[in-house]
Design a protein around this motif. Structure first.
Motif, short mmCIF file in Angstrom:
data_model
loop_
_atom_site.label_atom_id
_atom_site.label_comp_id
_atom_site.label_asym_id
_atom_site.label_seq_id
_atom_site.Cartn_x
_atom_site.Cartn_y
_atom_site.Cartn_z
N LYS A 6 0.82 -1.21 0.00
CA LYS A 6 0.00 0.00 0.00
C LYS A 6 0.85 1.26 0.00
O LYS A 6 0.46 2.27 -0.54
N GLN A 7 2.03 1.17 0.59
CA GLN A 7 2.92 2.33 0.70
C GLN A 7 3.86 2.42 -0.50
O GLN A 7 4.65 3.35 -0.59
N ASN A 8 3.78 1.43 -1.40
CA ASN A 8 4.66 1.38 -2.57
C ASN A 8 6.12 1.46 -2.14
O ASN A 8 6.89 2.26 -2.66
N MET A 9 6.48 0.61 -1.16
CA MET A 9 7.81 0.63 -0.59
C MET A 9 8.42 -0.77 -0.71
O MET A 9 7.79 -1.76 -0.39
N SER A 68 13.69 -1.66 5.11
CA SER A 68 14.82 -2.07 5.93
C SER A 68 15.67 -0.86 6.33
O SER A 68 16.08 -0.73 7.49
N ARG A 69 15.92 0.02 5.38
CA ARG A 69 16.70 1.24 5.68
C ARG A 69 15.98 2.11 6.70
O ARG A 69 16.61 2.69 7.57
N LYS A 70 14.67 2.21 6.59
CA LYS A 70 13.90 3.07 7.49
C LYS A 70 13.76 2.49 8.89
O LYS A 70 13.61 3.24 9.84
N THR A 71 13.77 1.17 9.00
CA THR A 71 13.51 0.54 10.29
C THR A 71 14.74 -0.04 10.98
O THR A 71 14.73 -0.26 12.18
N GLY A 72 15.76 -0.35 10.20
CA GLY A 72 16.93 -1.03 10.76
C GLY A 72 16.73 -2.53 10.89
O GLY A 72 17.56 -3.22 11.46
N SER A 132 10.09 -3.85 19.67
CA SER A 132 10.83 -2.72 19.08
C SER A 132 10.74 -2.74 17.56
O SER A 132 10.62 -1.69 16.92
N ASN A 133 10.75 -3.93 16.95
CA ASN A 133 10.60 -4.04 15.50
C ASN A 133 9.19 -3.68 15.07
O ASN A 133 8.98 -3.03 14.05
N ALA A 134 8.21 -4.11 15.85
CA ALA A 134 6.82 -3.78 15.53
C ALA A 134 6.61 -2.27 15.58
O ALA A 134 5.95 -1.70 14.71
N ILE A 135 7.19 -1.63 16.58
CA ILE A 135 7.06 -0.17 16.70
C ILE A 135 7.77 0.52 15.54
O ILE A 135 7.23 1.46 14.95
N ALA A 136 8.95 0.05 15.17
CA ALA A 136 9.69 0.63 14.05
C ALA A 136 8.89 0.50 12.76
O ALA A 136 8.81 1.45 11.95
N LEU A 137 8.28 -0.66 12.54
CA LEU A 137 7.45 -0.86 11.35
C LEU A 137 6.23 0.06 11.37
O LEU A 137 5.88 0.66 10.35
N SER A 138 5.62 0.17 12.51
CA SER A 138 4.44 1.02 12.67
C SER A 138 4.78 2.47 12.30
O SER A 138 4.04 3.12 11.56
N LYS A 139 5.89 2.95 12.80
CA LYS A 139 6.31 4.33 12.51
C LYS A 139 6.68 4.52 11.04
O LYS A 139 6.27 5.49 10.43
N HIS A 171 3.57 4.42 8.98
CA HIS A 171 2.56 5.39 9.40
C HIS A 171 1.20 4.74 9.68
O HIS A 171 0.17 5.20 9.22
N VAL A 172 1.26 3.61 10.40
CA VAL A 172 0.04 2.91 10.82
C VAL A 172 0.19 2.56 12.29
O VAL A 172 1.30 2.39 12.79
N ASP A 173 -0.94 2.42 12.99
CA ASP A 173 -0.82 2.03 14.39
C ASP A 173 -0.63 0.51 14.47
O ASP A 173 -0.80 -0.21 13.50
N LEU A 174 -0.22 0.06 15.65
CA LEU A 174 0.08 -1.37 15.82
C LEU A 174 -1.12 -2.26 15.55
O LEU A 174 -0.98 -3.35 15.01
#
Length: 56
Positions: free
Chosen positions: A2-5, A11-15, A35-42, A45-48
């Motif tokens: 959905k984010q076309n990513m 991987s670059r954005k989340t580590g 911590s990975n779930a939170i990084a993905l969420s951010k 741009h979606v909530d957990l």
């Protein structure tokens, strides 16, 4: 999708490694660090709840 990513960009954005993202995306893992779930969420741009398709 959905984010076309790509996984590489995510991987670059989340580590999180591309290999681990692939496992998460294809449901090949039963464990995900909070911590990975939170990084993905951010990064996405979606909530957990939305990230894990949890309906409340």
């Amino acid at each position: 999708m959905k984010q076309n990513m790509s996984l590489r960009e995510l991987s670059r954005k989340t580590g999180i490694s591309v290999a681990n993202l692939d496992k998460i995306e294809n449901d090949n893992t039963h464990d995900i660090l909070l911590s990975n779930a939170i990084a993905l969420s951010k990064a996405l741009h979606v909530d957990l709840y939305e990230l894990f398709c949890i309906k409340i």
